[in-house]
Write a protein that holds these residues in place. Sequence first.
Motif, short mmCIF file in Angstrom:
data_model
loop_
_atom_site.label_atom_id
_atom_site.label_comp_id
_atom_site.label_asym_id
_atom_site.label_seq_id
_atom_site.Cartn_x
_atom_site.Cartn_y
_atom_site.Cartn_z
N THR A 35 1.26 -1.08 -0.07
CA THR A 35 -0.28 -0.37 0.45
C THR A 35 0.89 1.20 -0.40
O THR A 35 1.80 1.67 1.03
N GLN A 36 0.95 1.80 -1.48
CA GLN A 36 1.70 2.94 -0.72
C GLN A 36 0.52 4.45 -1.36
O GLN A 36 -0.44 4.29 -1.93
N ARG A 37 0.83 5.39 -0.24
CA ARG A 37 0.34 6.73 -0.56
C ARG A 37 1.05 7.41 -1.43
O ARG A 37 2.83 7.89 -1.44
N TYR A 38 0.68 8.26 -2.24
CA TYR A 38 1.08 9.60 -2.89
C TYR A 38 0.24 10.65 -3.01
O TYR A 38 -0.90 10.41 -3.08
N TRP A 39 0.77 11.66 -3.60
CA TRP A 39 1.08 13.34 -3.76
C TRP A 39 -0.16 12.75 -5.01
O TRP A 39 0.75 13.08 -6.18
N LEU A 40 -1.28 13.80 -5.44
CA LEU A 40 -2.34 13.58 -6.01
C LEU A 40 -2.39 15.56 -6.56
O LEU A 40 -3.43 16.13 -6.18
N PRO A 41 -0.98 15.64 -7.70
CA PRO A 41 -0.92 17.45 -7.45
C PRO A 41 -2.40 18.12 -8.07
O PRO A 41 -3.38 19.23 -7.76
N SER A 42 -2.67 17.76 -9.08
CA SER A 42 -4.07 17.88 -9.94
C SER A 42 -5.02 17.77 -9.01
O SER A 42 -6.16 18.60 -9.27
N GLU A 43 -5.61 17.00 -7.75
CA GLU A 43 -6.94 17.14 -7.43
C GLU A 43 -6.68 17.87 -6.10
O GLU A 43 -7.38 18.22 -4.35
N GLY A 44 -5.09 17.45 -5.45
CA GLY A 44 -4.52 18.93 -4.16
C GLY A 44 -4.61 17.31 -2.85
O GLY A 44 -5.32 18.65 -2.59
N ARG A 45 -4.77 16.19 -2.90
CA ARG A 45 -4.92 15.18 -2.52
C ARG A 45 -3.90 13.98 -2.54
O ARG A 45 -3.54 13.97 -3.20
N HIS A 46 -3.82 13.49 -0.81
CA HIS A 46 -3.24 11.77 -1.64
C HIS A 46 -4.09 11.34 -1.33
O HIS A 46 -5.31 11.31 -1.40
N VAL A 64 3.27 9.96 -11.31
CA VAL A 64 1.57 9.50 -10.28
C VAL A 64 0.67 10.11 -11.26
O VAL A 64 -0.16 9.07 -11.12
N GLU A 65 0.48 11.04 -12.01
CA GLU A 65 -0.80 11.00 -12.72
C GLU A 65 -0.62 10.58 -13.54
O GLU A 65 -2.49 10.13 -14.02
N ALA A 66 -0.14 9.64 -14.22
CA ALA A 66 0.06 9.00 -16.04
C ALA A 66 -0.60 7.84 -15.27
O ALA A 66 -1.46 6.98 -15.66
N ALA A 67 -0.34 7.28 -14.27
CA ALA A 67 -0.64 5.74 -13.28
C ALA A 67 -1.70 6.14 -13.11
O ALA A 67 -2.38 5.13 -12.97
N VAL A 68 -2.86 7.17 -12.29
CA VAL A 68 -3.74 7.58 -12.19
C VAL A 68 -4.53 7.35 -12.76
O VAL A 68 -5.45 6.50 -13.47
N ALA A 69 -4.38 7.77 -14.36
CA ALA A 69 -5.44 7.47 -15.62
C ALA A 69 -5.38 6.65 -15.78
O ALA A 69 -6.31 6.09 -16.61
N ARG A 70 -4.09 6.04 -15.66
CA ARG A 70 -4.48 3.99 -16.11
C ARG A 70 -5.10 3.36 -15.46
O ARG A 70 -5.54 2.86 -16.15
#
Length: 78
Positions: A35-46, A64-70
């Motif tokens: 379980t990994q926690r990442y900061w998502l700048p586009s949404e302003g949240r972890h 992380v942005e491209a990974a969340v999109a996938r």
Amino acid sequence: MSAHCMLTGARPGFGNTISHSHRRTSRRFDPNIQTQRYWLPSEGRHVRLRLSTKGIRTVDTIGVEAAVARIRARGVKV
């Protein structure tokens, strides 16, 4: 929780344990899920992602942005 990676889709494999006497019993080969926690700048949240170690290396490479999109393209809620 099921042992599968949100990014790569890695799931458990199944096979046999073979003893010294060659008796076979079924077993599971689980992926190394972290379980990994990442900061998502586009949404302003972890975001908390359940990733295999290969998935973690993929996030390090593509970001992380491209990974969340996938992950969202696979139909998984993040």
